[in-house]
Design a protein around this motif. Structure first.
Motif, PDB file in Angstrom:
ATOM      1  N   GLY A  87       0.816  -1.206   0.000  1.00 52.66           N
ATOM      2  CA  GLY A  87       0.000   0.000   0.000  1.00 52.66           C
ATOM      3  C   GLY A  87       0.850   1.256   0.000  1.00 52.66           C
ATOM      4  N   ALA A  88       1.933   1.249   0.760  1.00 56.20           N
ATOM      5  CA  ALA A  88       2.829   2.408   0.781  1.00 56.20           C
ATOM      6  C   ALA A  88       3.458   2.639  -0.587  1.00 56.20           C
ATOM      7  CB  ALA A  88       3.914   2.208   1.844  1.00 56.20           C
ATOM      8  N   GLN A  89       3.830   1.558  -1.266  1.00 57.58           N
ATOM      9  CA  GLN A  89       4.396   1.687  -2.613  1.00 57.58           C
ATOM     10  C   GLN A  89       3.352   2.239  -3.594  1.00 57.58           C
ATOM     11  OE1 GLN A  89       7.369   1.151  -4.034  1.00 57.58           O
ATOM     12  NE2 GLN A  89       8.511   0.412  -2.264  1.00 57.58           N
ATOM     13  N   VAL A  90       2.132   1.750  -3.519  1.00 59.84           N
ATOM     14  CA  VAL A  90       1.069   2.239  -4.401  1.00 59.84           C
ATOM     15  C   VAL A  90       0.812   3.722  -4.142  1.00 59.84           C
ATOM     16  CG1 VAL A  90      -1.403   2.073  -4.948  1.00 59.84           C
ATOM     17  CG2 VAL A  90      -0.028  -0.011  -4.697  1.00 59.84           C
ATOM     18  N   ALA A  91       0.704   4.086  -2.869  1.00 60.09           N
ATOM     19  CA  ALA A  91       0.425   5.480  -2.523  1.00 60.09           C
ATOM     20  C   ALA A  91       1.539   6.411  -3.009  1.00 60.09           C
ATOM     21  CB  ALA A  91       0.245   5.612  -1.016  1.00 60.09           C
ATOM     22  N   ALA A  92       2.781   5.979  -2.868  1.00 66.33           N
ATOM     23  CA  ALA A  92       3.900   6.804  -3.321  1.00 66.33           C
ATOM     24  C   ALA A  92       3.834   7.034  -4.820  1.00 66.33           C
ATOM     25  CB  ALA A  92       5.220   6.143  -2.939  1.00 66.33           C
TER      26      ALA A  92
ATOM     27  N   ASP B 158      -1.102   4.931 -15.691  1.00 64.87           N
ATOM     28  CA  ASP B 158      -2.194   3.968 -15.717  1.00 64.87           C
ATOM     29  C   ASP B 158      -2.183   3.188 -14.409  1.00 64.87           C
ATOM     30  OD1 ASP B 158      -4.195   2.262 -17.386  1.00 64.87           O
ATOM     31  OD2 ASP B 158      -2.791   0.820 -16.508  1.00 64.87           O
ATOM     32  N   LEU B 159      -3.376   2.911 -13.860  1.00 65.09           N
ATOM     33  CA  LEU B 159      -3.445   2.255 -12.559  1.00 65.09           C
ATOM     34  C   LEU B 159      -2.831   0.863 -12.569  1.00 65.09           C
ATOM     35  CD1 LEU B 159      -6.985   3.276 -11.215  1.00 65.09           C
ATOM     36  CD2 LEU B 159      -4.746   4.192 -10.550  1.00 65.09           C
ATOM     37  N   ALA B 160      -3.021   0.115 -13.634  1.00 66.07           N
ATOM     38  CA  ALA B 160      -2.447  -1.231 -13.690  1.00 66.07           C
ATOM     39  C   ALA B 160      -0.927  -1.166 -13.757  1.00 66.07           C
ATOM     40  CB  ALA B 160      -3.002  -2.008 -14.875  1.00 66.07           C
ATOM     41  N   ASP B 161      -0.384  -0.229 -14.539  1.00 60.92           N
ATOM     42  CA  ASP B 161       1.065  -0.073 -14.604  1.00 60.92           C
ATOM     43  C   ASP B 161       1.624   0.334 -13.250  1.00 60.92           C
ATOM     44  OD1 ASP B 161       0.991  -0.700 -17.286  1.00 60.92           O
ATOM     45  OD2 ASP B 161       1.053   1.388 -17.956  1.00 60.92           O
ATOM     46  N   LEU B 162       0.929   1.220 -12.592  1.00 64.74           N
ATOM     47  CA  LEU B 162       1.342   1.690 -11.279  1.00 64.74           C
ATOM     48  C   LEU B 162       1.367   0.532 -10.272  1.00 64.74           C
ATOM     49  CD1 LEU B 162      -0.018   4.919  -9.651  1.00 64.74           C
ATOM     50  CD2 LEU B 162      -0.158   2.779  -8.390  1.00 64.74           C
ATOM     51  N   LEU B 163       0.303  -0.278 -10.277  1.00 64.38           N
ATOM     52  CA  LEU B 163       0.237  -1.410  -9.348  1.00 64.38           C
ATOM     53  C   LEU B 163       1.294  -2.456  -9.674  1.00 64.38           C
ATOM     54  CD1 LEU B 163      -1.014  -3.005  -7.047  1.00 64.38           C
ATOM     55  CD2 LEU B 163      -2.805  -3.778  -8.626  1.00 64.38           C
ATOM     56  N   ALA B 164       1.507  -2.719 -10.954  1.00 62.49           N
ATOM     57  CA  ALA B 164       2.532  -3.685 -11.341  1.00 62.49           C
ATOM     58  C   ALA B 164       3.906  -3.259 -10.823  1.00 62.49           C
ATOM     59  CB  ALA B 164       2.565  -3.851 -12.856  1.00 62.49           C
ATOM     60  N   GLY B 165       4.206  -1.975 -10.941  1.00 66.55           N
ATOM     61  CA  GLY B 165       5.480  -1.474 -10.443  1.00 66.55           C
ATOM     62  C   GLY B 165       5.606  -1.627  -8.936  1.00 66.55           C
ATOM     63  N   ALA B 166       4.512  -1.406  -8.218  1.00 65.14           N
ATOM     64  CA  ALA B 166       4.539  -1.550  -6.764  1.00 65.14           C
ATOM     65  C   ALA B 166       4.750  -3.008  -6.363  1.00 65.14           C
ATOM     66  CB  ALA B 166       3.234  -1.010  -6.177  1.00 65.14           C
TER      67      ALA B 166
END
Length: 269
Positions: free
Chosen positions: A56-61, A70-78
Motif C-alpha cells: 500500500g505504501a508503494q502504491v500510494a507513493a 495507468d493504474l495497472a502499470d502503477l500497481l505492477a510497479g509496486a
C-alpha cells in the motif's frame, strides 16, 4: 473536495485468537487505496497484513509522484518493487487484494484485484468486483461447518489443506489473480471508469464487509450506502458482525473464521 469517511475493525486469527487487522486503507488527496492482506498459512513468511502495508505504501507513493500513470502499470510497479526488496518469488510470498479509486475533475477510475469490491452510485449501484477467487474450489471445511463441526482444531487443519489447493491456482489462467510476486497480475484486475459528474458516492470494502451483501444477504449495496450515510460506516460493520454473532459455529454461513477483518470507505464526490 470529496468527503471521506471510513471504519475498520479487526477480526480474529485462524485459531480464533485476537490480532491486529490485516486490512489497510490509505487516503490521498485524489485517491483511496484499500488492501486486504491474506491470512498467512506459513510461519516462514511475513503476515498478509505486513505485506499489504508495504505494498500500500508503494502504491500510494506512485499515485502521489506520477498521478498520470495507468493504474495497472502503477500497481505492477509496486508489486515488483515489494517482491524485489524482500526476495519474494511466485508461490513463496504473502499476498493481498488491492482496490484503488482515483478521481480528477473529469473522471473517476476504479481498479479491483481480488475480492475487495468498489461500488459506484450513479445513482444506481455499479459494482466493480473480481469474482475469480470465489469460483475457486474451497475444500471440505465448508461441509464440516454445515454439519456442525464448528471452529475446532480439525477445522483449522481443513482450512489449511484448502488453502494449499487454492494457492496452486494463484496468479494463473483458470485460477485467480492477486497481488503477490507476479507484477503481471495487475493487468488482470477488473477496471471501470465513469464521468465525474455522474457519480455521487463510492463505497470500497474488504470482504469482511462485502460478505454481508454477497454471502449473508443481510444488506444490499444500496442499503449499505443508506446506513453508512445516516449512521456512519461503523454501523455497517456492526450489522455484518451481528449477523456473524447469530451464527457462531458457521453452520448457516460457512466461513474460514468466525469474524474476518473489516474495512469500509465511503467517498462522497
Amino acid at each position: 473536495m470529496p468527503e471521506i469517511a471510513m471504519a475498520e475493525a479487526a477480526g480474529v486469527g485462524l485459531g480464533g485468537d485476537a490480532r491486529p487487522s490485516e486490512d489497510v486503507v490509505l487516503v490521498l488527496p485524489d485517491a483511496v487505496v484499500l488492501l486486504d492482506g491474506a491470512t498467512s498459512m506459513r510461519d516462514d513468511l511475513p503476515s498478509g497484513g505486513a505485506y499489504a502495508a508495504e505494498l500500500g505504501a508503494q502504491v500510494a507513493a506512485r499515485l502521489s509522484a506520477a498521478p498520470e500513470l495507468d493504474l495497472a502499470d502503477l500497481l505492477a510497479g509496486a508489486i515488483r518493487s515489494v517482491a524485489r526488496g524482500n526476495g519474494f518469488t511466485p508461490g513463496e510470498s504473502p499476498s493481498s487484494t488491492v482496490s484503488i479509486v482515483r478521481w480528477n475533475a473529469a473522471e473517476v477510475e476504479a481498479l479491483v484485484l481480488a475480492d475487495s469490491p468498489v461500488v459506484a452510485f450513479l445513482p444506481e449501484p455499479d459494482v466493480v468486483e473480481d469474482q475469480r477467487l470465489r469460483m475457486v474450489p474451497r475444500g471440505s471445511y465448508r461441509d464440516r461447518l454445515k454439519g456442525g463441526g464448528g471452529y475446532s482444531a480439525d477445522h483449522v487443519a481443513a482450512v489449511r489443506a484448502s488453502a494449499r489447493k487454492t494457492a496452486a491456482l494463484r496468479n494463473q489462467e483458470g485460477g485467480y489473480w492477486v497481488a503477490e510476486a507476479v507484477p503481471a497480475a495487475a493487468r488482470h484486475a477488473v477496471r471501470r471508469s465513469w464521468p465525474r459528474d455522474t457519480v455521487h458516492h463510492i463505497l470500497m470494502a474488504s470482504d469482511g464487509v462485502s460478505c454481508g451483501v454477497d454471502d449473508y444477504g443481510v444488506l444490499t449495496w444500496s442499503g449499505v450506502l443508506t446506513l453508512a450515510r445516516s449512521k456512519g460506516p461503523q454501523a455497517v460493520l456492526d450489522a455484518v458482525r451481528a449477523a456473524e454473532e447469530s451464527d457462531p459455529d458457521g453452520t448457516r454461513w460457512p466461513r474460514p473464521k468466525p469474524h474476518d477483518d473489516q474495512a469500509l470507505v465511503l467517498i462522497a464526490l
